[in-house]
Design an enzyme around this catalytic site. Structure first.
Site, PDB file in Angstrom:
ATOM      1  N   TYR B 134      -2.669   6.993   0.928  1.00  0.00           N
ATOM      2  CA  TYR B 134      -4.156   7.653   0.967  1.00  0.00           C
ATOM      3  C   TYR B 134      -3.715   9.373   0.885  1.00  0.00           C
ATOM      4  O   TYR B 134      -2.627   9.789   1.454  1.00  0.00           O
ATOM      5  CB  TYR B 134      -4.580   7.426   2.476  1.00  0.00           C
ATOM      6  CG  TYR B 134      -5.161   5.993   2.547  1.00  0.00           C
ATOM      7  CD1 TYR B 134      -6.513   5.846   2.128  1.00  0.00           C
ATOM      8  CD2 TYR B 134      -4.399   4.878   2.816  1.00  0.00           C
ATOM      9  CE1 TYR B 134      -7.347   4.596   2.295  1.00  0.00           C
ATOM     10  CE2 TYR B 134      -5.134   3.669   3.278  1.00  0.00           C
ATOM     11  CZ  TYR B 134      -6.296   3.687   2.449  1.00  0.00           C
ATOM     12  OH  TYR B 134      -6.892   2.281   2.958  1.00  0.00           O
ATOM     13  N   TYR B 173       0.116  -1.188   1.381  1.00  0.00           N
ATOM     14  CA  TYR B 173       1.176  -0.285   2.189  1.00  0.00           C
ATOM     15  C   TYR B 173       1.423  -0.814   3.526  1.00  0.00           C
ATOM     16  O   TYR B 173       0.748  -1.373   4.158  1.00  0.00           O
ATOM     17  CB  TYR B 173       0.160   1.063   2.031  1.00  0.00           C
ATOM     18  CG  TYR B 173      -1.209   1.130   3.009  1.00  0.00           C
ATOM     19  CD1 TYR B 173      -1.241   1.185   4.345  1.00  0.00           C
ATOM     20  CD2 TYR B 173      -2.272   0.898   2.174  1.00  0.00           C
ATOM     21  CE1 TYR B 173      -2.414   1.188   5.105  1.00  0.00           C
ATOM     22  CE2 TYR B 173      -3.654   0.951   3.038  1.00  0.00           C
ATOM     23  CZ  TYR B 173      -3.379   0.925   4.134  1.00  0.00           C
ATOM     24  OH  TYR B 173      -4.813   1.187   4.909  1.00  0.00           O
ATOM     25  N   ARG B 183      -0.416  -4.006   4.908  1.00  0.00           N
ATOM     26  CA  ARG B 183      -1.911  -4.189   4.632  1.00  0.00           C
ATOM     27  C   ARG B 183      -2.099  -4.792   3.112  1.00  0.00           C
ATOM     28  O   ARG B 183      -1.420  -4.349   2.283  1.00  0.00           O
ATOM     29  CB  ARG B 183      -2.705  -3.098   4.554  1.00  0.00           C
ATOM     30  CG  ARG B 183      -2.916  -2.395   6.050  1.00  0.00           C
ATOM     31  CD  ARG B 183      -3.789  -3.218   7.175  1.00  0.00           C
ATOM     32  NE  ARG B 183      -4.807  -4.211   6.540  1.00  0.00           N
ATOM     33  CZ  ARG B 183      -5.822  -3.939   6.382  1.00  0.00           C
ATOM     34  NH1 ARG B 183      -6.511  -2.790   6.148  1.00  0.00           N
ATOM     35  NH2 ARG B 183      -6.694  -4.956   6.001  1.00  0.00           N
ATOM     36  N   HIS B 186      -6.545  -2.930  -0.774  1.00  0.00           N
ATOM     37  CA  HIS B 186      -7.940  -3.050  -0.419  1.00  0.00           C
ATOM     38  C   HIS B 186      -8.785  -1.752  -0.778  1.00  0.00           C
ATOM     39  O   HIS B 186      -8.101  -0.786  -0.914  1.00  0.00           O
ATOM     40  CB  HIS B 186      -8.259  -3.484   0.992  1.00  0.00           C
ATOM     41  CG  HIS B 186      -7.602  -2.478   1.981  1.00  0.00           C
ATOM     42  ND1 HIS B 186      -6.530  -2.560   2.462  1.00  0.00           N
ATOM     43  CD2 HIS B 186      -8.196  -1.410   2.735  1.00  0.00           C
ATOM     44  CE1 HIS B 186      -6.064  -1.454   3.237  1.00  0.00           C
ATOM     45  NE2 HIS B 186      -7.334  -0.716   3.502  1.00  0.00           N
ATOM     46  N   HIS B 188     -12.143   0.224   0.916  1.00  0.00           N
ATOM     47  CA  HIS B 188     -13.078   0.419   1.903  1.00  0.00           C
ATOM     48  C   HIS B 188     -14.273   0.679   1.235  1.00  0.00           C
ATOM     49  O   HIS B 188     -14.697   1.333   0.434  1.00  0.00           O
ATOM     50  CB  HIS B 188     -12.814   1.445   2.854  1.00  0.00           C
ATOM     51  CG  HIS B 188     -11.449   1.401   3.568  1.00  0.00           C
ATOM     52  ND1 HIS B 188     -11.419   0.912   5.070  1.00  0.00           N
ATOM     53  CD2 HIS B 188     -10.184   1.679   3.185  1.00  0.00           C
ATOM     54  CE1 HIS B 188     -10.071   0.801   5.110  1.00  0.00           C
ATOM     55  NE2 HIS B 188      -9.259   1.254   4.465  1.00  0.00           N
TER      56      HIS B 188
END
Lengths: 200, 267
Positions: B134, B173, B183, B186, B188
């Site tokens: 991110y 990640y 995780r 995905h 959000h």
């Protein structure tokens, strides 16, 4: 798609299964907050009020990565239908605000005190709470501390014992501001809401 | 994966390291078995889900109280083209150059609990880049930042409730829930309906991810049927020749409460 039975207030079992929620996670800060999200009206506007507080966890520790949203009528109790929350025109009240908590768990909105949406009803601000570690959004209400008569006759508040009820009523501070703390868990845990048609 | 390690454990045997995937998987299985034994077919995630460590002190312990929505709760904030530039729906053109990764389109419809399209409403997305990183300053995963990718998008739904984003397929990640925790990839999503009671923040996943069974956030939705609703479908008709791969994902919000007369007043 199902027909809504005319005699049913909320066709409870009649719809499509909703998409489940998931946590907002730790990395929303560069995506969801927007400029002046916490300023429903510019600070210093006559008649404006500061709504502030702290979000805490089950140990009473501050939650530094919560996201709060508020949605409210204007000072006359009118439900405003104005776009532009994400790119605010300081002259236009949209009724929607969004802010993240600070490192100490604190937050602050500048807004107007909502009016009653119907005669005699207790004015409140609708609030949603999101956080890392919180697997789904929580709904609550921020009631104004006045007028007392309206609070007495409110259906939700009347259904609660005094301690729970107190968690939903903002406290008028000495400087005129409204304090509303959100306690996710534990002592004086904030009352969160489930609306009809919201399955477990 | 080793739920069986726990199930078959005799009294007195060593308890597995709480920081291991085996321990987390056992806690996932235990919470899901608990729901099943109580006959709870959960549509929403279970907030008290010990396998997700950060939930321990952040889930309310009291049942939510019943409230009949009133006033402001029966309508939603209004967003429009003043709020969102149509270019914000393309996450691959927000910086100077082309981001690295697999270009994809994610398209679908936002519907209310009665199957009606949610028109002209805000959809916000955010995600990691192709390497699972991110832009966020608190993301310390030592994977490369892509200078051409912020991973943030917005759109306003069409008259049929449709939305469409062009982006890069995010990478999985690591995170610090437990040792070797990853995780599943995905995106959000943040959504509004026609009532504030329909507010939804969730995550969309990609089909066939081998990390699903291991992930305490995804598995906190204890019913498989409900979990499946978060997984997009590969859709070849959405894919574009020599350009991108297409995924479809429809979102259903909770049901509304306004009577038809009240709805008319709000239009």
């Amino acid at each position: 798609m199902s027909e809504t039975p005319a005699n049913s207030r909320y066709a409870a079992a009649a719809g499509l299964a909703p998409t489940p929620g998931q946590t907002v996670g730790p990395f929303y800060h560069y995506a969801l907050p927007f400029a002046d999200g916490e300023h429903l009206v510019p600070a210093g506007t006559p008649g404006s009020v500061r709504l502030h507080g702290t979000v805490t966890d089950g140990h009473g520790a501050p939650v530094p990565d919560a996201l709060l949203e508020i949605w409210q009528p204007d000072a006359d109790g009118r439900v405003v239908r104005e776009p532009g929350s994400l790119r605010r025109d300081p002259g236009v009240f949209t009724g929607f605000g969004r802010t993240q908590t600070w490192r100490d768990g604190g937050y602050s909105f500048t807004t107007v005190e909502p009016g009653a949406t119907s005669a005699g009803s207790a004015p409140f601000i609708a609030m949603t709470v999101f956080a890392r570690g919180l697997l789904n959004r929580l709904f609550t209400r921020v009631y104004l501390p006045e007028p007392a008569a309206a609070l007495e006759s409110d259906a939700l508040l009347s259904s609660l014992d005094q301690a729970d009820r107190d968690t939903l009523v903002a406290v008028r501070e000495g400087d005129g501001s409204l304090r509303f703390d959100v306690r996710l868990q534990g002592e004086r845990e904030t009352v969160f809401l489930r609306y009809p048609r919201h399955e477990v | 994966m080793s739920e069986t390690v726990i199930e078959g454990r005799e009294a007195g045997e060593a308890v597995p390291d709480r920081d291991s995937q085996a321990a987390v998987s056992a806690e996932i299985a235990a919470a899901q078995a608990d729901d099943e034994s109580q006959g709870i077919a959960r549509i929403q995630p279970r907030l008290d889900f010990p396998a997700y460590r950060s939930a321990a002190l952040r889930h309310p312990t009291k049942e939510p109280r019943h409230a009949d929505p009133e006033g402001i709760e029966l309508v939603a904030p209004v967003f429009g083209h003043r709020d969102v530039d149509p270019l914000e729906a393309d996450l691959t053109i927000q910086r100077g150059g082309e981001p690295i990764g697999e270009r994809i389109r994610i398209a679908g419809r936002v519907l209310d609990g009665d199957g009606r399209p949610v028109r002209g409403q805000l959809v916000e997305v955010w995600q990691a880049n192709a390497a699972g990183r991110y832009i966020h300053k608190r993301d310390q995963h030592p994977a490369p930042v892509d200078p051409n990718f912020t991973g943030v998008g917005r759109a306003i739904t069409g008259d049929d409730g449709s939305y469409s984003f062009v982006t890069i397929k995010p990478g999985p990640y690591p995170w610090r829930n437990h040792r070797n925790a990853w995780r599943p990839a995905h995106v959000h999503f943040s959504l509004f309906g026609t009532e504030f009671t329909q507010r939804l923040v969730t995550q969309m996943y990609f089909p066939g991810d081998p990390l699903f069974a291991l992930d305490p956030i995804y598995q906190a939705i204890t019913s498989q049927q409900a979990r499946d609703r978060l997984v997009a479908t590969y859709d070849h008709d959405t894919s574009e020749h020599e350009w991108l791969l297409g995924y479809r994902w429809d979102i259903v919000l909770t049901g509304t409460h306004a009577t038809p007369m009240e709805e008319g007043e709000h239009v």
